[in-house]
Design an enzyme around this catalytic site. Structure first.
Site, short mmCIF file in Angstrom:
data_model
loop_
_atom_site.label_atom_id
_atom_site.label_comp_id
_atom_site.label_asym_id
_atom_site.label_seq_id
_atom_site.Cartn_x
_atom_site.Cartn_y
_atom_site.Cartn_z
N THR A 122 0.83 -1.21 0.00
CA THR A 122 0.00 0.00 0.00
C THR A 122 0.86 1.25 0.00
OG1 THR A 122 -1.81 -1.13 1.09
CG2 THR A 122 -1.71 1.24 1.41
N SER A 164 1.47 -7.48 -0.86
CA SER A 164 2.12 -8.52 -0.04
C SER A 164 1.21 -9.68 0.32
CB SER A 164 2.76 -7.92 1.21
OG SER A 164 1.82 -7.70 2.22
N THR A 218 1.64 -4.36 4.33
CA THR A 218 1.44 -4.69 5.74
C THR A 218 0.95 -6.13 5.95
OG1 THR A 218 -0.83 -3.84 5.66
CG2 THR A 218 0.88 -2.31 6.39
N ASP A 219 0.28 -6.70 4.93
CA ASP A 219 -0.41 -7.98 5.15
C ASP A 219 0.51 -9.13 5.59
OD1 ASP A 219 -2.83 -6.82 4.59
OD2 ASP A 219 -2.96 -7.56 2.54
#
Ligand code: ASP
Length: 334
Positions: free
Chosen positions: A13, A63, A96-97
């Site tokens: 992101t 990710s 972030t995932d």
């Protein structure tokens, strides 16, 4: 000799774009190149403190689609750059995932001696086009942490909090501070430092933690796998297949049996990590399916679906990190 900070872009992101600057959620991740991203970071020159910035686009993906081949290329790039005397540190931009998985993988496979220099992952919860983008501040903070004399090992920086790769977990779906390392007051590790203005304030209790080798400990049995992963002359790695199965109310063994039925000799099921309830408890039905899997050569380990506390006497790791450990162990055996 001018010191360098190397920034490796992998997408996420932080590199995402939306159709309008007011759109914080309807965006496409991994669109903007790392060189352009770095151009829009206020305060970056100050954070560099005279160091040179070098950037490289290592990948460009959301990710949620991260894979071990990309993590391996990232590890090899870290090893290559960290070995250069002029390189002070590495910063990685990441979605972030699965940030915690990549951070833990790097923590496990980058040789200990090279981890005297920090590798700092950072990210964003809002796309780069957002009028309230959090990526620029996170990137500046990551560069500040990377240049701090106390920093070492694999760390992550988000919303002013600095986490260790071993403890960091994404715990919120949209909050800007989406990560946690637990709460010291509750006996959990907590963040290792916080970025306040232009300063990195290390938690006193963690200063010794960072200074000690145990911050970058590793399971010796996985050393052969680690050597294989960072060895650039080995072209392709057959990653052992390790799946995660969750225990829950009325959990049956169906998923485990489906995994066994689908496995072939070319694509064997090598391991299962059970995200158990509470202190690693597993329903009787799920346990009996796991008991069928083990004699077929499937290694089973139990973690907890609870965020903190781990499984007493077994593993303090979350299921996704325990999966990486098991994969490294089985890779050696392959
Ligand atoms: N799906 C995005 C990613 O992990 C989410 C983010 O970066 O916040 O790449």
């Amino acid at each position: 000799m001018t010191e360098k900070i190397v920034v490796l872009g992998t997408g996420g992101t932080i590199a995402g774009t939306a159709a309008s600057s007011s759109d914080h959620t309807g965006y496409t991740a991994a669109q903007i190149g790392i060189t352009s991203l770095l151009q829009s970071v206020p305060g970056l020159q100050e954070a560099l403190q005279g160091r040179e910035l070098v950037s490289e686009q290592l990948a460009q993906l959301d990710s949620k689609d991260m894979d071990f081949d990309t993590m391996r290329r990232l590890a090899q790039s870290c090893v290559h750059h960290l070995a250069q005397p002029e390189v002070r540190a590495i910063v990685i931009t990441h979605g972030t995932d699965t940030l915690e998985e990549t951070a833990y993988f790097l923590h496990r496979v980058i040789p200990i001696e090279l981890q005297a220099k920090p590798v700092v992952l950072t990210c964003a919860m809002r796309p780069a086009t957002s009028s309230e983008a959090d990526g620029p501040r996170n990137l500046r903070d990551a560069v500040l942490v990377a240049g701090d004399s106390h920093a070492r090992g694999v760390l992550s920086v988000c919303a002013g909090d600095v986490h260790s790769a071993k403890t960091v977990q994404k715990v919120h779906t949209y909050a800007l501070n989406a990560f946690s390392s637990g709460d010291v007051a509750l006996g959990e590790p907590g963040v290792v430092a916080q970025v306040v203005g232009d300063q990195v304030l290390w938690k006193p209790v963690f200063q010794s933690f960072l200074d000690e080798k145990r911050h970058i400990d590793r399971i010796e049995s996985a050393q052969a796998a680690i050597d294989l992963i960072v060895n650039t002359s080995v072209a392709k790695i057959a990653w052992p297949r390790v799946e995660i199965v969750l225990n829950h109310a009325q959990a049956t063994g169906s998923i485990v049996r489906a995994l066994l039925a689908e496995a072939t000799s070319q694509d064997p099921l090598c391991g299962i990590v059970v995200a158990g309830t509470g202190n690693g408890t597993v329903s009787e039905s799920l346990q009996s399916a796991l008991n069928e899997a083990q004699p077929k050569g499937v290694e089973v380990i139990v973690a907890s679906r609870c965020a903190w506390g781990g499984v007493h006497d077994v593993s303090a790791l979350s299921a996704v990190k325990a999966r990486i450990d098991l994969m490294l162990k089985l890779l050696r055996a392959a």
